[in-house]
Design a protein around this motif. Structure first.
Motif, PDB file in Angstrom:
ATOM      1  N   PRO A   1       0.823  -1.219   0.000  1.00  0.00           N
ATOM      2  CA  PRO A   1       0.000   0.000   0.000  1.00  0.00           C
ATOM      3  C   PRO A   1       0.851   1.261   0.000  1.00  0.00           C
ATOM      4  O   PRO A   1       1.845   1.361   0.702  1.00  0.00           O
ATOM      5  CB  PRO A   1      -0.802  -0.119   1.301  1.00  0.00           C
ATOM      6  N   ALA A   2       0.438   2.234  -0.805  1.00  0.00           N
ATOM      7  CA  ALA A   2       1.129   3.516  -0.853  1.00  0.00           C
ATOM      8  C   ALA A   2       0.167   4.689  -1.021  1.00  0.00           C
ATOM      9  O   ALA A   2       0.589   5.834  -1.011  1.00  0.00           O
ATOM     10  CB  ALA A   2       2.143   3.523  -2.000  1.00  0.00           C
ATOM     11  N   ASP A   3      -1.111   4.422  -1.176  1.00  0.00           N
ATOM     12  CA  ASP A   3      -2.120   5.454  -1.409  1.00  0.00           C
ATOM     13  C   ASP A   3      -2.605   6.017  -0.070  1.00  0.00           C
ATOM     14  O   ASP A   3      -3.234   5.301   0.713  1.00  0.00           O
ATOM     15  CB  ASP A   3      -3.302   4.858  -2.183  1.00  0.00           C
ATOM     16  N   PRO A   4      -2.332   7.287   0.234  1.00  0.00           N
ATOM     17  CA  PRO A   4      -2.744   7.846   1.525  1.00  0.00           C
ATOM     18  C   PRO A   4      -4.249   7.953   1.697  1.00  0.00           C
ATOM     19  O   PRO A   4      -4.736   8.173   2.797  1.00  0.00           O
ATOM     20  CB  PRO A   4      -2.080   9.220   1.534  1.00  0.00           C
ATOM     21  N   ARG A   5      -5.016   7.812   0.624  1.00  0.00           N
ATOM     22  CA  ARG A   5      -6.477   7.890   0.731  1.00  0.00           C
ATOM     23  C   ARG A   5      -7.094   6.556   1.140  1.00  0.00           C
ATOM     24  O   ARG A   5      -8.267   6.494   1.464  1.00  0.00           O
ATOM     25  CB  ARG A   5      -7.065   8.333  -0.610  1.00  0.00           C
ATOM     26  N   SER A   6      -6.302   5.509   1.114  1.00  0.00           N
ATOM     27  CA  SER A   6      -6.817   4.182   1.432  1.00  0.00           C
ATOM     28  C   SER A   6      -6.655   3.874   2.912  1.00  0.00           C
ATOM     29  O   SER A   6      -5.779   4.410   3.584  1.00  0.00           O
ATOM     30  CB  SER A   6      -6.079   3.124   0.606  1.00  0.00           C
ATOM     31  N   PHE A   7      -7.515   3.001   3.422  1.00  0.00           N
ATOM     32  CA  PHE A   7      -7.482   2.578   4.814  1.00  0.00           C
ATOM     33  C   PHE A   7      -7.501   3.780   5.750  1.00  0.00           C
ATOM     34  O   PHE A   7      -6.734   3.849   6.711  1.00  0.00           O
ATOM     35  CB  PHE A   7      -6.243   1.727   5.096  1.00  0.00           C
ATOM     36  N   ALA A   8      -8.350   4.770   5.456  1.00  0.00           N
ATOM     37  CA  ALA A   8      -8.539   5.936   6.331  1.00  0.00           C
ATOM     38  C   ALA A   8      -7.233   6.673   6.601  1.00  0.00           C
ATOM     39  O   ALA A   8      -7.018   7.211   7.682  1.00  0.00           O
ATOM     40  CB  ALA A   8      -9.191   5.505   7.637  1.00  0.00           C
ATOM     41  N   GLY A   9      -6.357   6.698   5.618  1.00  0.00           N
ATOM     42  CA  GLY A   9      -5.121   7.441   5.761  1.00  0.00           C
ATOM     43  C   GLY A   9      -3.925   6.616   6.173  1.00  0.00           C
ATOM     44  O   GLY A   9      -2.801   7.120   6.183  1.00  0.00           O
ATOM     45  N   TYR A  10      -4.127   5.357   6.519  1.00  0.00           N
ATOM     46  CA  TYR A  10      -2.992   4.521   6.903  1.00  0.00           C
ATOM     47  C   TYR A  10      -2.257   4.046   5.656  1.00  0.00           C
ATOM     48  O   TYR A  10      -2.854   3.542   4.715  1.00  0.00           O
ATOM     49  CB  TYR A  10      -3.468   3.296   7.679  1.00  0.00           C
ATOM     50  N   THR A  11      -0.958   4.211   5.643  1.00  0.00           N
ATOM     51  CA  THR A  11      -0.151   3.697   4.531  1.00  0.00           C
ATOM     52  C   THR A  11       1.003   2.843   5.023  1.00  0.00           C
ATOM     53  O   THR A  11       1.754   2.309   4.221  1.00  0.00           O
ATOM     54  CB  THR A  11       0.423   4.848   3.685  1.00  0.00           C
ATOM     55  N   ASP A  12       1.170   2.716   6.329  1.00  0.00           N
ATOM     56  CA  ASP A  12       2.238   1.893   6.893  1.00  0.00           C
ATOM     57  C   ASP A  12       1.897   0.434   6.637  1.00  0.00           C
ATOM     58  O   ASP A  12       0.972  -0.119   7.222  1.00  0.00           O
ATOM     59  CB  ASP A  12       2.358   2.163   8.396  1.00  0.00           C
ATOM     60  N   SER A  13       2.663  -0.236   5.761  1.00  0.00           N
ATOM     61  CA  SER A  13       2.349  -1.615   5.401  1.00  0.00           C
ATOM     62  C   SER A  13       2.514  -2.554   6.587  1.00  0.00           C
ATOM     63  O   SER A  13       1.944  -3.644   6.614  1.00  0.00           O
ATOM     64  CB  SER A  13       3.226  -2.082   4.235  1.00  0.00           C
ATOM     65  N   GLY A  14       3.295  -2.152   7.584  1.00  0.00           N
ATOM     66  CA  GLY A  14       3.411  -2.972   8.782  1.00  0.00           C
ATOM     67  C   GLY A  14       2.113  -3.011   9.552  1.00  0.00           C
ATOM     68  O   GLY A  14       1.669  -4.066  10.014  1.00  0.00           O
ATOM     69  N   LYS A  15       1.460  -1.842   9.675  1.00  0.00           N
ATOM     70  CA  LYS A  15       0.179  -1.787  10.385  1.00  0.00           C
ATOM     71  C   LYS A  15      -0.931  -2.429   9.567  1.00  0.00           C
ATOM     72  O   LYS A  15      -1.903  -2.934  10.117  1.00  0.00           O
ATOM     73  CB  LYS A  15      -0.170  -0.335  10.698  1.00  0.00           C
ATOM     74  N   LEU A  16      -0.791  -2.397   8.261  1.00  0.00           N
ATOM     75  CA  LEU A  16      -1.824  -2.951   7.385  1.00  0.00           C
ATOM     76  C   LEU A  16      -1.523  -4.388   6.984  1.00  0.00           C
ATOM     77  O   LEU A  16      -2.164  -4.916   6.090  1.00  0.00           O
ATOM     78  CB  LEU A  16      -1.931  -2.098   6.120  1.00  0.00           C
ATOM     79  N   SER A  17      -0.536  -4.993   7.623  1.00  0.00           N
ATOM     80  CA  SER A  17      -0.026  -6.274   7.161  1.00  0.00           C
ATOM     81  C   SER A  17      -1.109  -7.337   7.078  1.00  0.00           C
ATOM     82  O   SER A  17      -1.961  -7.462   7.952  1.00  0.00           O
ATOM     83  CB  SER A  17       1.091  -6.760   8.082  1.00  0.00           C
ATOM     84  N   MET A  18      -1.039  -8.115   6.023  1.00  0.00           N
ATOM     85  CA  MET A  18      -1.912  -9.265   5.845  1.00  0.00           C
ATOM     86  C   MET A  18      -1.271 -10.530   6.400  1.00  0.00           C
ATOM     87  O   MET A  18      -1.797 -11.627   6.213  1.00  0.00           O
ATOM     88  CB  MET A  18      -2.216  -9.475   4.355  1.00  0.00           C
ATOM     89  N   ALA A  19      -0.120 -10.397   7.086  1.00  0.00           N
ATOM     90  CA  ALA A  19       0.594 -11.561   7.605  1.00  0.00           C
ATOM     91  C   ALA A  19       0.779 -11.447   9.111  1.00  0.00           C
ATOM     92  O   ALA A  19       1.162 -10.394   9.623  1.00  0.00           O
ATOM     93  CB  ALA A  19       1.958 -11.690   6.927  1.00  0.00           C
ATOM     94  N   LEU A  20       0.493 -12.530   9.813  1.00  0.00           N
ATOM     95  CA  LEU A  20       0.770 -12.626  11.235  1.00  0.00           C
ATOM     96  C   LEU A  20       1.954 -13.569  11.403  1.00  0.00           C
ATOM     97  O   LEU A  20       1.878 -14.747  11.054  1.00  0.00           O
ATOM     98  CB  LEU A  20      -0.439 -13.172  11.998  1.00  0.00           C
ATOM     99  N   GLU A  21       3.048 -13.032  11.930  1.00  0.00           N
ATOM    100  CA  GLU A  21       4.233 -13.862  12.139  1.00  0.00           C
ATOM    101  C   GLU A  21       4.078 -14.667  13.419  1.00  0.00           C
ATOM    102  O   GLU A  21       3.796 -14.126  14.487  1.00  0.00           O
ATOM    103  CB  GLU A  21       5.491 -13.000  12.218  1.00  0.00           C
TER     104      GLU A  21
END
Length: 370
Positions: A183-203
């Motif tokens: 993710p790099a679009d600041p309009r997506s996910f209510a302004g979140y662009t940090d891929s760590g916070k938006l991660s689709m992976a749980l380690e």
């Protein structure tokens, strides 16, 4: 009016006056306080059992219930299946049911953990189940210990026939401009662009996963003439032609039952994307993302220890057809692979369960690692 009734009325009036309750609402009694919770050592979670837990055709849970003598039945409010346990401290439960097709996976797990009779803060968890496997990595009947659980539901989707010519498919991350991008679009996910916070992976705890793999990597998994005939079709796929074996590889959960070489390529790419190139797609399924998400929330509340969570998936089928066979003709073709996958699930998982329960004084406060 009795003295106690008068006191209750005065208490209700005081709460209304202070703004903490409404006059029309009755007082809600507090939850019961349990002084001595049961400290649970180990729980095995399976996804479905089509019949009874014992005594008929097996699903994902029956071999565990029968062979581990999970004879004591404990009803859990909010769960469709009861909790079972044996005298050695092993608990087991099935979350799946025909009534969960519209959801309810995470809710049932949360109902178990929130039951006031139990303490799960030092519990080891083994999430088991059958899966489709990537023929580039493994054969039907193989078992994979996961290092990550990847979520394959939250994404953008275009029809593959309507995407740009240089796109491999129409699936890509929300906030990204194309497939295989974070993710790099600041309009997506209510302004979140940090891929760590938006991660689709749980380690998961990789040291624990490696330890479990090391203890079970040589466990023999039953083969059959029928599986051998199926494997012969996989010309050019060396791992798909191997007899069932134990490996390490990631589990990708999605409520969509997808199939075919195009979607297998997406799964391989999606796992690499969200693990920074460290993970490898091994097993597809429809539950692990929801269960892992529930465990993540429960861990943040201090109710479970995420470092004690293990995921073991076993292959009942491939995620794409063998050469020369169409996807439509092979989808859902689990056939003889199911029974072998059930068996592999128990045979590979049981040594880990027995080791931890058999040496609880060692593993209660010290999580094994490799």
């Amino acid at each position: 009016m009795s003295r106690q009734m008068w006191r209750n009325a005065m208490l209700a009036a005081a709460l209304v006056a202070s703004g903490t309750a409404r006059a029309a609402e009755p007082l809600i009694p507090p939850l019961p306080v349990v002084k001595h919770r049961i400290a649970v050592k180990f729980v095995v979670i399976a996804n479905f059992e089509p019949g009874k837990d014992m005594g008929d055709e097996p699903g994902e849970f029956q071999l565990w219930a029968e062979r581990e003598h999970l004879d004591q039945v404990i009803p859990i409010k909010g769960a469709l299946h009861p909790l079972r346990r044996n005298a050695n401290g092993l608990y087991g439960m099935v979350w799946g049911d025909a009534g969960t097709m519209v959801g309810g996976v995470a809710e049932q797990l949360e109902a178990l953990v929130l039951d006031p009779r139990f303490d799960f803060r030092k519990t080891y968890w083994l999430f088991t189940g059958i899966s489709g496997t990537d023929p580039n990595l493994a054969s039907v009947g193989s078992a994979a210990w996961a290092r990550w659980v990847i979520q394959g539901d939250t994404l953008r989707e275009f029809d593959d026939r309507e995407v740009a010519k240089d796109w491999p498919y129409g699936l890509f991350a929300i906030g990204a401009a194309r497939p295989n991008a974070l993710p790099a679009d600041p309009r997506s996910f209510a302004g979140y662009t940090d891929s760590g916070k938006l991660s689709m992976a749980l380690e998961l705890n990789q040291g624990l996963a490696r330890w479990a793999y090391d203890r079970t990597k040589d466990v023999p998994i039953p083969d059959s003439p029928e599986l051998q005939r199926q494997r012969a079709l996989w010309k050019g796929f060396l791992n798909a032609q191997r007899p069932p074996f134990v490996l390490m590889g990631e589990t990708l959960g999605s409520v969509r039952y997808w199939h075919g070489p195009g979607r297998t390529k997406w799964a391989e790419d999606w796992v690499k994307l969200w693990t920074g190139g460290k993970g490898v797609f091994a097993m597809s399924n429809m539950e692990s993302q929801s269960l892992a998400g529930a465990m993540n929330v429960l861990a943040k509340a201090g109710l479970v220890d995420l470092d004690r969570m293990m995921v073991l998936r076993t292959a009942s089928n491939q995620t794409e057809p063998p050469p020369g066979v169409s996807a439509a003709d092979s989808v859902g073709d689990e056939g003889p692979g199911q029974l072998v996958a059930y068996e592999a699930n128990y045979r590979v998982g049981a040594p880990v369960v027995h080791e931890i329960l058999g040496h609880w004084e060692k593993y209660r406060d010290h999580i094994p690692s490799k």
